[in-house]
Design an enzyme around this catalytic site. Structure first.
Site, PDB file in Angstrom:
ATOM      1  CG  HIS A 114      -2.030  -1.185   1.749  1.00 53.22           C
ATOM      2  ND1 HIS A 114      -2.610  -0.976   0.383  1.00 53.22           N
ATOM      3  CD2 HIS A 114      -1.543  -2.127   2.496  1.00 53.22           C
ATOM      4  CE1 HIS A 114      -3.446  -2.647   1.165  1.00 53.22           C
ATOM      5  NE2 HIS A 114      -3.077  -3.086   1.974  1.00 53.22           N
ATOM      6  NE  ARG A 180      21.953 -11.596  11.499  1.00 51.36           N
ATOM      7  CZ  ARG A 180      23.105 -12.127  11.953  1.00 51.36           C
ATOM      8  NH1 ARG A 180      23.755 -13.153  10.986  1.00 51.36           N
ATOM      9  NH2 ARG A 180      23.614 -12.758  13.403  1.00 51.36           N
TER      10      ARG A 180
END
Length: 194
Positions: A114, A180
């Site tokens: 959005h 990560r």
């Protein structure tokens, strides 16, 4: 002038309140409700409903209940696909899985996004879809969240609770929030499992 669905599938801003899109989401709700209401031993019926719901299902496909999605038709799974309990796929954009993918319970995959500015969200209520692509031989741990526009490489493993905001290289173990790379998966890992 293109339809809102054409704009959605092209990865452009679109209006999700479009009546044709509302009808497609309604169809997906009916099919997911039917799927989620089936008994444990009704395997063939479950597969039949999933094949009707998904855009493509290349081979063996198994999902535990419950399952939720926006459209279903934008989900494409390869052979030997398994997803555990309570997975959610918001498939405004395409969600594509390679072969031999396993998902733990509560995995969420989001393609919808959005406007970042509050004024844009209030005034227009538009959405945009960014595809999520998952390679072959991927294992996604329980509670992981995959965000819009992410590609997960072949042979990758995502730890439980990982929040994936960027692409994941092939044959790596990723975890954390944001996720990560923790390490590369070597041949010994591939043979022994985790």
């Amino acid at each position: 002038m293109r339809s809102e669905k054409e704009r959605m599938l092209a990865g452009e801003w679109f209006n999700p309140a479009d009546p044709a899109l509302e009808k497609e989401r309604e169809r997906a709700r009916e099919l997911t409700n039917r799927f989620n209401g089936l008994k444990e031993n009704e395997y063939e019926e479950k597969v039949s409903v999933l094949r009707e719901l998904f855009g493509t299902a290349a081979g063996d496909v198994y999902l535990e209940q419950t399952f939720r999605c926006d459209y279903g038709s934008n989900i494409h799974v390869g052979n030997n696909f398994f997803a555990n309990f309570d997975c959610v796929f918001l498939d405004v954009g395409p969600i594509t899985f390679g072969d031999h993918c396993m998902l733990g319970p509560g995995v969420h995959i989001y393609t919808a996004s959005h406007p970042m500015e509050a004024a844009g969200r209030k005034a227009e209520r538009f959405e945009i879809g960014k595809p999520v692509t998952v390679g072959s031989d991927v294992w996604i741990g329980g509670g992981a969240i995959i965000n819009p526009g992410v590609t997960i490489g072949n042979g990758a493993v995502l730890g439980s609770g990982a929040v994936v905001t960027k692409d994941v290289p092939p044959h790596t173990f990723c975890a954390g929030n944001p996720a990560r790379v923790i390490r590369t998966i070597d041949n010994e890992d591939r043979q022994s499992g985790w």
